[in-house]
Design a protein around this motif. Structure first.
Motif, PDB file in Angstrom:
ATOM      1  N   SER A  28      40.035  38.301  32.393  1.00 28.95           N
ATOM      2  CA  SER A  28      39.647  38.668  33.537  1.00 28.95           C
ATOM      3  C   SER A  28      40.167  38.436  34.894  1.00 28.95           C
ATOM      4  CB  SER A  28      38.736  38.181  33.459  1.00 28.95           C
ATOM      5  OG  SER A  28      37.663  39.423  34.287  1.00 28.95           O
ATOM      6  N   THR A  29      40.471  38.990  35.377  1.00 24.92           N
ATOM      7  CA  THR A  29      40.841  38.959  37.171  1.00 24.92           C
ATOM      8  C   THR A  29      40.564  39.842  37.970  1.00 24.92           C
ATOM      9  OG1 THR A  29      43.028  41.174  36.521  1.00 24.92           O
ATOM     10  CG2 THR A  29      43.453  38.807  36.672  1.00 24.92           C
ATOM     11  N   THR A  30      39.053  40.664  37.811  1.00 25.45           N
ATOM     12  CA  THR A  30      38.374  41.061  38.485  1.00 25.45           C
ATOM     13  C   THR A  30      38.381  39.954  39.559  1.00 25.45           C
ATOM     14  OG1 THR A  30      37.571  42.100  36.486  1.00 25.45           O
ATOM     15  CG2 THR A  30      36.476  42.561  38.496  1.00 25.45           C
ATOM     16  N   ALA A  31      37.982  40.950  40.695  1.00 24.93           N
ATOM     17  CA  ALA A  31      38.178  40.196  41.547  1.00 24.93           C
ATOM     18  C   ALA A  31      36.881  40.685  42.811  1.00 24.93           C
ATOM     19  CB  ALA A  31      38.617  39.934  42.925  1.00 24.93           C
ATOM     20  N   THR A  32      35.967  40.623  43.440  1.00 26.65           N
ATOM     21  CA  THR A  32      34.785  40.827  44.447  1.00 26.65           C
ATOM     22  C   THR A  32      34.970  40.668  45.982  1.00 26.65           C
ATOM     23  OG1 THR A  32      32.674  41.740  45.113  1.00 26.65           O
ATOM     24  CG2 THR A  32      33.085  39.282  44.592  1.00 26.65           C
ATOM     25  N   ALA A 233      27.848  38.184  54.650  1.00 22.19           N
ATOM     26  CA  ALA A 233      29.163  39.347  54.682  1.00 22.19           C
ATOM     27  C   ALA A 233      30.344  37.512  54.358  1.00 22.19           C
ATOM     28  CB  ALA A 233      28.999  38.662  56.262  1.00 22.19           C
ATOM     29  N   HIS A 234      30.031  36.513  52.957  1.00 21.03           N
ATOM     30  CA  HIS A 234      31.587  35.348  52.935  1.00 21.03           C
ATOM     31  C   HIS A 234      32.140  36.730  52.366  1.00 21.03           C
ATOM     32  CE1 HIS A 234      27.527  35.545  50.520  1.00 21.03           C
ATOM     33  NE2 HIS A 234      28.665  35.433  49.170  1.00 21.03           N
ATOM     34  N   ALA A 235      33.119  35.583  51.236  1.00 22.77           N
ATOM     35  CA  ALA A 235      34.350  35.949  49.932  1.00 22.77           C
ATOM     36  C   ALA A 235      33.678  35.295  49.309  1.00 22.77           C
ATOM     37  CB  ALA A 235      35.606  36.559  50.378  1.00 22.77           C
ATOM     38  N   GLY A 236      33.910  36.026  47.511  1.00 21.09           N
ATOM     39  CA  GLY A 236      33.700  35.211  46.561  1.00 21.09           C
ATOM     40  C   GLY A 236      35.028  36.227  45.468  1.00 21.09           C
ATOM     41  N   CYS A 237      35.279  35.218  44.374  1.00 24.01           N
ATOM     42  CA  CYS A 237      35.441  35.587  43.634  1.00 24.01           C
ATOM     43  C   CYS A 237      35.836  35.072  42.084  1.00 24.01           C
ATOM     44  CB  CYS A 237      37.174  36.172  43.458  1.00 24.01           C
ATOM     45  SG  CYS A 237      38.335  34.787  44.069  1.00 24.01           S
ATOM     46  N   CYS A 238      36.029  35.562  41.266  1.00 27.91           N
ATOM     47  CA  CYS A 238      36.073  34.583  39.873  1.00 27.91           C
ATOM     48  C   CYS A 238      37.429  33.224  40.037  1.00 27.91           C
ATOM     49  CB  CYS A 238      36.130  35.392  38.786  1.00 27.91           C
ATOM     50  SG  CYS A 238      37.403  36.306  38.097  1.00 27.91           S
ATOM     51  N   HIS A 293      41.253  36.228  43.280  1.00 31.15           N
ATOM     52  CA  HIS A 293      41.820  35.858  42.181  1.00 31.15           C
ATOM     53  C   HIS A 293      43.129  36.723  41.645  1.00 31.15           C
ATOM     54  CE1 HIS A 293      42.283  33.405  38.112  1.00 31.15           C
ATOM     55  NE2 HIS A 293      42.903  32.805  38.477  1.00 31.15           N
ATOM     56  N   ILE A 294      44.390  36.166  41.380  1.00 30.55           N
ATOM     57  CA  ILE A 294      45.663  36.438  41.497  1.00 30.55           C
ATOM     58  C   ILE A 294      46.293  35.861  39.492  1.00 30.55           C
ATOM     59  CG2 ILE A 294      45.772  37.377  43.367  1.00 30.55           C
ATOM     60  CD1 ILE A 294      48.501  34.551  43.639  1.00 30.55           C
ATOM     61  N   GLY A 295      45.428  35.631  39.121  1.00 29.74           N
ATOM     62  CA  GLY A 295      45.290  34.913  38.221  1.00 29.74           C
ATOM     63  C   GLY A 295      46.262  32.807  37.941  1.00 29.74           C
ATOM     64  N   GLY A 296      46.291  32.564  36.845  1.00 34.77           N
ATOM     65  CA  GLY A 296      46.041  31.010  36.446  1.00 34.77           C
ATOM     66  C   GLY A 296      45.290  30.391  37.451  1.00 34.77           C
ATOM     67  N   THR A 297      45.788  29.155  38.314  1.00 33.94           N
ATOM     68  CA  THR A 297      45.136  29.005  39.181  1.00 33.94           C
ATOM     69  C   THR A 297      44.944  29.520  40.395  1.00 33.94           C
ATOM     70  OG1 THR A 297      46.159  27.059  39.794  1.00 33.94           O
ATOM     71  CG2 THR A 297      45.429  27.204  37.780  1.00 33.94           C
ATOM     72  N   GLN A 298      45.526  30.463  40.688  1.00 27.66           N
ATOM     73  CA  GLN A 298      45.929  30.628  42.576  1.00 27.66           C
ATOM     74  C   GLN A 298      44.644  32.212  43.013  1.00 27.66           C
ATOM     75  OE1 GLN A 298      49.714  31.089  42.641  1.00 27.66           O
ATOM     76  NE2 GLN A 298      50.314  29.172  43.257  1.00 27.66           N
ATOM     77  N   THR A 299      44.330  31.692  44.201  1.00 27.74           N
ATOM     78  CA  THR A 299      43.805  33.216  44.935  1.00 27.74           C
ATOM     79  C   THR A 299      43.986  33.310  46.383  1.00 27.74           C
ATOM     80  OG1 THR A 299      41.727  32.216  43.797  1.00 27.74           O
ATOM     81  CG2 THR A 299      41.075  32.900  45.830  1.00 27.74           C
ATOM     82  N   ILE A 300      44.152  34.503  46.882  1.00 29.59           N
ATOM     83  CA  ILE A 300      43.881  34.904  48.006  1.00 29.59           C
ATOM     84  C   ILE A 300      44.047  34.844  48.876  1.00 29.59           C
ATOM     85  CG2 ILE A 300      45.849  36.548  48.984  1.00 29.59           C
ATOM     86  CD1 ILE A 300      47.582  35.190  47.982  1.00 29.59           C
ATOM     87  N   LEU A 301      42.966  34.989  49.833  1.00 28.76           N
ATOM     88  CA  LEU A 301      42.389  35.029  51.189  1.00 28.76           C
ATOM     89  C   LEU A 301      42.881  35.733  52.071  1.00 28.76           C
ATOM     90  CD1 LEU A 301      39.712  32.737  52.736  1.00 28.76           C
ATOM     91  CD2 LEU A 301      41.411  34.002  53.740  1.00 28.76           C
ATOM     92  N   PHE A 302      42.403  37.073  52.469  1.00 28.07           N
ATOM     93  CA  PHE A 302      43.140  37.779  53.630  1.00 28.07           C
ATOM     94  C   PHE A 302      42.323  38.134  54.576  1.00 28.07           C
ATOM     95  CE2 PHE A 302      43.971  42.030  54.774  1.00 28.07           C
ATOM     96  CZ  PHE A 302      45.112  41.423  55.908  1.00 28.07           C
ATOM     97  N   GLY A 303      42.541  37.702  55.924  1.00 23.62           N
ATOM     98  CA  GLY A 303      41.463  38.953  56.716  1.00 23.62           C
ATOM     99  C   GLY A 303      40.325  38.448  57.397  1.00 23.62           C
ATOM    100  N   GLY A 304      39.283  39.685  57.729  1.00 26.35           N
ATOM    101  CA  GLY A 304      38.919  39.007  58.070  1.00 26.35           C
ATOM    102  C   GLY A 304      38.567  38.901  59.823  1.00 26.35           C
ATOM    103  N   ARG A 305      36.567  38.446  59.849  1.00 26.21           N
ATOM    104  CA  ARG A 305      36.640  38.434  61.553  1.00 26.21           C
ATOM    105  C   ARG A 305      36.352  36.996  61.923  1.00 26.21           C
ATOM    106  NH1 ARG A 305      35.537  41.810  65.341  1.00 26.21           N
ATOM    107  NH2 ARG A 305      34.748  43.556  63.546  1.00 26.21           N
TER     108      ARG A 305
END
Length: 463
Positions: A28-32, A233-238, A293-305
């Motif tokens: 699963s690569t579902t993100a939120t 207002a945080h960010a989270g993913c699996c 989460h983009i697969g494997g062991t890696q996750t991308i963070l982008f943007g925000g205030r």
């Protein structure tokens, strides 16, 4: 209708398993995405088989490797790509340049028009073939505690039917995070009606019954005495099937946070253990950003205030390999960004789509101008976290990270703090709610507007 849809889906899944011999393990690569606090005070196809065949793949072109088992299995079960040669499909996904937007119709029964109210900073997830919508902030500064479910299945639908569950838990909130792990939802934190930040953790279980239809149950998860400070207002993913990652948000004092935490879940999801990850360098404090989460062991963070209220456009890569945690900023050039467009945004959505890239939609800039643009972030162009930092200055590697997509069809209005999620194939993106331009649903005094429509954004692939 839901019962018949479930039975049809179950028969289709059995046929696919027999004819396509799908792999037994699924990833699963579902993100939120969680958001900013807005003011109340995201070789050869067999001609004899009707299903896509991805065997034997070449070393250079391998959908199972590049797209993942979950996406490939969902495509095999879908009617929308039958007749497309797999090699052509692979090429079209790689060269994706447009999306088509559809405003979905909502079915009602016996004149009952009770539907999810317009809202923002809610959560929207795709789990077990269903869309699950929870909470958010709405007109009048109220924070919602309702949960809605709509069965989607594997194929394109122009209509859906929402089903409300009246559990009363979790309590009403907005700015929480909610991620999919297996067939369960893991919900953390958020801000309640009194502006109080929370750090409670909930598990939602979605079940499909042939006789009962769809059911969803929530329960509080025991995490012991160590937990992240309360926030919204945080960010989270699996991270995988048993771990969740959160970063940043707005804490008790109203200051933006920059901490990173990982939740380790037990096998049966009966309890969890939090641990803070301290690294240098790490992303600056922020809220309203996204983790994907983009697969494997890696996750991308982008943007925000950021902590100075500035809206950011930086990209960070988090690696969670074998207990060695590391954040690494991904520097890029802006030469291919069309004039008049800006990447900096807060309250956007970012989802991993078919082809292993991020689809970023909407959000707002530092002047609160909301956006309706679609961008693809090509994570394959990023240098490996194991490479030397000098590689980051290579213009050849980082020039093609971003691509703006054309959009056609019933395009959603400019919006921010909406929610979006993809189905298991990664081809369809569902968008619900958010703050929008215009006077669709004005609040009593603040002038904010909320939307209650649901859109489906389709990656355009031609047969």
């Amino acid at each position: 209708m839901i019962k018949e849809s479930i039975q049809s889906a179950q028969k289709t899944q059995k046929a696919v398993c027999l004819m396509a011999m799908a792999e037994s393990s699924r990833s699963s690569t579902t993100a939120t995405n969680s958001d900013e606090s807005f003011i109340f005070t995201n070789n050869q196809n067999s001609s004899r088989s009707p299903f896509l065949s991805f065997a034997p793949p070449t070393h250079r072109i391998n959908p199972l490797r590049d797209w993942g088992n979950s996406s490939v299995d969902a495509l095999k079960a879908s009617n929308s790509v039958q007749g497309i040669h797999w090699k052509k499909l692979y090429q079209q996904v790689h060269q994706l340049n447009s999306v088509c937007c559809h405003k979905l119709l909502v079915e009602t029964t016996d004149g009952d028009e009770v539907l999810p109210s317009p809202r923002a900073s809610h959560s929207l997830n795709f789990v077990n073939g269903c869309l699950v919508l929870f909470g958010g902030g709405c007109e009048g500064g109220r924070h919602l505690d309702d949960t809605w479910i709509a069965y989607i299945g594997n194929d394109f639908r122009r209509k859906l039917k929402w089903q409300k569950t009246d559990s009363g838990i979790p309590s009403g909130r907005f700015g929480h995070s909610c991620v999919v792990i297996g067939d369960s939802l893991i919900l953390f934190g958020g801000i309640n009606d009194h502006g109080i930040r929370q750090n409670d953790l909930w598990v939602g279980q979605v079940t499909l019954h042939e006789t009962l239809g769809i059911t969803l149950s929530w329960r509080l998860l025991d995490v012991g005495t160590i937990a992240p400070p309360p926030r919204g207002a945080h960010a989270g993913c699996c991270l995988d099937t048993k771990r969740m990652l959160i970063h940043g948000g707005i804490g008790l004092s109203g200051l933006r946070l920059g901490d990173t935490w990982i939740l380790d879940l037990s096998e049966n999801l009966c309890f969890g253990t939090w641990r803070e990850i301290v690294t240098h360098p790490s992303p600056p404090s922020r809220s309203g950003h996204t983790l994907t989460h983009i697969g494997g062991t890696q996750t991308i963070l982008f943007g925000g205030r950021g902590s100075g209220y500035e809206v950011l456009n930086d990209v960070w890569l988090f690696s969670a390999s074998e207990g060695h945690w590391r954040w690494m900023q991904q520097l890029f050039e802006l030469h291919n960004i069309p004039q008049g467009f800006s990447l900096a945004r807060v309250g956007h959505s970012a989802n991993l789509i078919l082809g292993g890239r991020l689809l970023i939609y909407g959000g707002e800039d530092s002047y609160r101008h909301r956006k309706d643009d679609f961008w693809v972030l090509d994570v394959s162009s990023m240098p490996s976290i194991k490479m030397q930092p000098s590689i980051l200055n290579s213009k050849g590697l980082l020039r093609k990270m971003w691509r703006r997509l054309e959009s056609t069809g019933e395009k959603p209005n400019c919006r921010s703090f909406h929610r979006a999620c993809v189905d298991h194939s990664g081809r369809y993106l569902y968008v619900f709610g958010g703050m929008v331009d215009g006077l669709l649903q004005p609040t009593e005094s603040s002038g904010l507007s909320f939307d209650g429509g649901i859109f489906m954004v389709e990656l355009v692939l031609h047969s």
